[in-house]
Scaffold this motif. Structure first.
Motif, short mmCIF file in Angstrom:
data_model
loop_
_atom_site.label_atom_id
_atom_site.label_comp_id
_atom_site.label_asym_id
_atom_site.label_seq_id
_atom_site.Cartn_x
_atom_site.Cartn_y
_atom_site.Cartn_z
N LEU A 97 122.11 159.46 -9.48
CA LEU A 97 121.97 159.25 -10.91
C LEU A 97 121.31 157.91 -11.16
CD1 LEU A 97 125.40 160.39 -12.39
CD2 LEU A 97 123.17 161.15 -13.18
N GLN A 98 120.39 157.88 -12.10
CA GLN A 98 119.80 156.62 -12.53
C GLN A 98 120.05 156.45 -14.03
OE1 GLN A 98 117.39 158.83 -10.76
NE2 GLN A 98 118.33 157.96 -8.92
N LEU A 99 120.32 155.21 -14.41
CA LEU A 99 120.57 154.90 -15.81
C LEU A 99 119.63 153.78 -16.23
CD1 LEU A 99 124.48 154.74 -15.68
CD2 LEU A 99 123.05 156.67 -16.35
N VAL A 100 119.04 153.95 -17.40
CA VAL A 100 118.14 152.93 -17.93
C VAL A 100 118.57 152.62 -19.35
CG1 VAL A 100 115.79 152.33 -18.52
CG2 VAL A 100 116.25 153.70 -16.47
N GLU A 101 118.99 151.37 -19.57
CA GLU A 101 119.41 150.95 -20.90
C GLU A 101 118.25 150.32 -21.65
OE1 GLU A 101 123.30 149.54 -18.59
OE2 GLU A 101 121.14 149.43 -18.17
N SER A 102 118.34 150.36 -22.96
CA SER A 102 117.38 149.67 -23.81
C SER A 102 118.03 149.40 -25.16
CB SER A 102 116.11 150.51 -24.00
OG SER A 102 116.42 151.75 -24.59
N GLY A 103 117.38 148.57 -25.95
CA GLY A 103 117.85 148.32 -27.30
C GLY A 103 118.53 146.99 -27.52
N GLY A 104 118.75 146.23 -26.47
CA GLY A 104 119.36 144.92 -26.65
C GLY A 104 118.39 143.95 -27.31
N GLY A 105 118.91 142.79 -27.68
CA GLY A 105 118.05 141.79 -28.28
C GLY A 105 118.86 140.75 -29.02
N LEU A 106 118.16 139.99 -29.85
CA LEU A 106 118.76 138.93 -30.64
C LEU A 106 118.93 139.41 -32.08
CD1 LEU A 106 119.61 135.93 -30.99
CD2 LEU A 106 117.19 135.44 -31.46
N VAL A 107 120.12 139.22 -32.61
CA VAL A 107 120.40 139.67 -33.97
C VAL A 107 121.29 138.63 -34.65
CG1 VAL A 107 122.41 141.03 -33.27
CG2 VAL A 107 121.19 141.64 -35.37
#
Length: 118
Positions: A2-12
Motif C-alpha cells: 500500500l502507498q499513501l500520499v497526503e496533500s493539502g497541508g499549509g499555513l493558515v
C-alpha cells in the motif's frame, strides 16, 4: 504494498480551515479503515480521527470533535480530513494511516505539515 500520499497541508490563520487528502494505491482491497494522526514538535504522535472503509463509521479525538470531519471516497481510495476553526495547537505534521481489523496502523503516509498562525 500500500502507498499513501497526503496533500493539502499549509499555513493558515487561526480560525481558518484546511482540508487534507490522502490517496491510497496498491493493495487497496485490504484496507479496513483509515485514520489521521498528528505530531506536534516535541510531542508524541496522537490519534485525530478514523473511518472504516465499508460502513464509514467514524471516531474522533476529543480535541478535534466538532471541528474536524473525516470522510472517504471509496472509488478513488481517498480519505479526507476537513479541519475548521483551526487554532495554534493544531500545528503539527499530519499523517495518514491504514488500519487493520484491530485498528492498528499497518501503513503510514509521509506526512503533511499544517501550521496555524495566531
Amino acid at each position: 504494498q500500500l502507498q499513501l500520499v497526503e496533500s493539502g497541508g499549509g499555513l493558515v490563520q487561526a480560525g481558518g480551515s484546511l482540508r487534507l487528502s490522502c490517496a491510497a494505491s496498491g493493495r487497496t482491497f485490504s484496507i479496513y479503515a483509515m485514520a489521521w494522526f498528528r505530531q506536534a514538535p516535541g510531542k508524541e504522535r496522537e490519534f485525530v480521527a478514523r473511518i472504516t472503509w465499508n460502513f464509514g463509521r467514524t471516531d474522533y479525538a476529543e480535541s478535534v470533535k466538532g471541528r474536524c470531519t473525516i470522510s472517504r471516497v471509496n472509488v478513488s481510495n481517498t480519505v479526507y480530513l476537513q479541519m475548521n476553526r483551526l487554532a495554534a495547537e493544531d500545528t503539527a505534521v499530519y499523517y495518514c494511516a491504514v488500519l487493520d481489523t484491530n485498528m492498528q496502523v499497518v501503513r503510514w503516509g509521509q506526512g503533511t505539515q499544517v501550521t496555524v498562525s495566531s
